[in-house]
Design a protein around this motif. Structure first.
Motif, PDB file in Angstrom:
ATOM      1  N   VAL A   1       0.848  -1.185   0.000  1.00  0.00           N
ATOM      2  CA  VAL A   1       0.000   0.000   0.000  1.00  0.00           C
ATOM      3  C   VAL A   1       0.892   1.246   0.000  1.00  0.00           C
ATOM      4  N   PRO A   2       0.544   2.292  -0.738  1.00  0.00           N
ATOM      5  CA  PRO A   2       1.351   3.505  -0.747  1.00  0.00           C
ATOM      6  C   PRO A   2       1.496   4.087   0.664  1.00  0.00           C
ATOM      7  N   LEU A   3       2.712   4.553   0.957  1.00  0.00           N
ATOM      8  CA  LEU A   3       3.017   5.025   2.301  1.00  0.00           C
ATOM      9  C   LEU A   3       4.217   5.954   2.246  1.00  0.00           C
ATOM     10  N   MET A   4       4.155   6.998   3.049  1.00  0.00           N
ATOM     11  CA  MET A   4       5.326   7.855   3.250  1.00  0.00           C
ATOM     12  C   MET A   4       5.481   8.008   4.749  1.00  0.00           C
ATOM     13  N   THR A   5       6.700   7.711   5.259  1.00  0.00           N
ATOM     14  CA  THR A   5       6.925   7.767   6.688  1.00  0.00           C
ATOM     15  C   THR A   5       8.396   8.034   6.981  1.00  0.00           C
ATOM     16  N   GLN A   6       8.656   8.212   8.229  1.00  0.00           N
ATOM     17  CA  GLN A   6      10.014   8.463   8.702  1.00  0.00           C
ATOM     18  C   GLN A   6      10.690   7.140   9.031  1.00  0.00           C
ATOM     19  N   ILE A   7      12.002   7.073   8.821  1.00  0.00           N
ATOM     20  CA  ILE A   7      12.774   5.928   9.292  1.00  0.00           C
ATOM     21  C   ILE A   7      13.780   6.427  10.325  1.00  0.00           C
ATOM     22  N   VAL A   8      14.243   5.505  11.150  1.00  0.00           N
ATOM     23  CA  VAL A   8      15.217   5.833  12.183  1.00  0.00           C
ATOM     24  C   VAL A   8      16.519   5.086  11.871  1.00  0.00           C
ATOM     25  N   ALA A   9      17.583   5.506  12.512  1.00  0.00           N
ATOM     26  CA  ALA A   9      18.866   4.829  12.327  1.00  0.00           C
ATOM     27  C   ALA A   9      18.700   3.358  12.684  1.00  0.00           C
ATOM     28  N   GLY A  10      19.178   2.493  11.821  1.00  0.00           N
ATOM     29  CA  GLY A  10      19.042   1.062  12.059  1.00  0.00           C
ATOM     30  C   GLY A  10      19.505   0.241  10.877  1.00  0.00           C
ATOM     31  N   GLU A  11      18.812  -0.849  10.661  1.00  0.00           N
ATOM     32  CA  GLU A  11      19.239  -1.860   9.700  1.00  0.00           C
ATOM     33  C   GLU A  11      18.193  -2.046   8.603  1.00  0.00           C
TER      34      GLU A  11
END
Length: 137
Positions: A40-50
């Motif tokens: 499904v279309p989505l725009m979001t934030q990511i955090v430092a990780g893997e």
């Protein structure tokens, strides 16, 4: 129906990854996200990780910093301040960066300096986590 996704990862240095993949996991602010084709279309934030990338039965890992991701049915676009493949991580340098960031957090800092030190600590922790996980595989 799409059987693959176009994964693009862009950092301040330029496009670090642009390839067709089968599956991607991302470190989202709400937790890990698994992305398959036809998501499904989505725009979001990511955090430092893997980030885990599966392509043709093989998997590889990348350490990423904070950023944003836009997901469509056939495309995953990541905009981040850091993206490094596990094989390219210098564990000694990452450990030294972690120690420096932790020491910096012990100092009296302005809000901006505190945010920068916390971000540096998160990035170095992501590098070390990815390097550790890549040794197991």
């Amino acid at each position: 129906m799409a059987s693959q996704l176009k994964l693009e990862i862009v950092t301040p240095e330029g496009v670090t990854t642009s390839e067709m993949v089968d599956y991607v996991t991302l470190p989202g602010v709400e937790g890990e996200m698994g992305i398959y084709p036809m998501h499904v279309p989505l725009m979001t934030q990511i955090v430092a990780g893997e980030i885990v990338v599966r392509k043709g039965g093989e998997e590889y890992l990348l350490a990423v910093g904070d950023g944003f991701v836009e997901i469509t049915a056939d495309h995953v676009s990541v905009l981040t301040d850091m993206a490094i493949k596990a094989n390219d991580i210098d564990e000694a340098k990452a450990e030294e960066a972690r120690r420096r960031a932790e020491a910096r957090l012990q100092e009296k800092l302005s809000q901006e300096e505190l945010a920068a030190a916390q971000a540096a600590l998160a990035r170095s922790a992501a590098l070390l986590q990815v390097k550790k996980h890549s040794k197991r595989t």
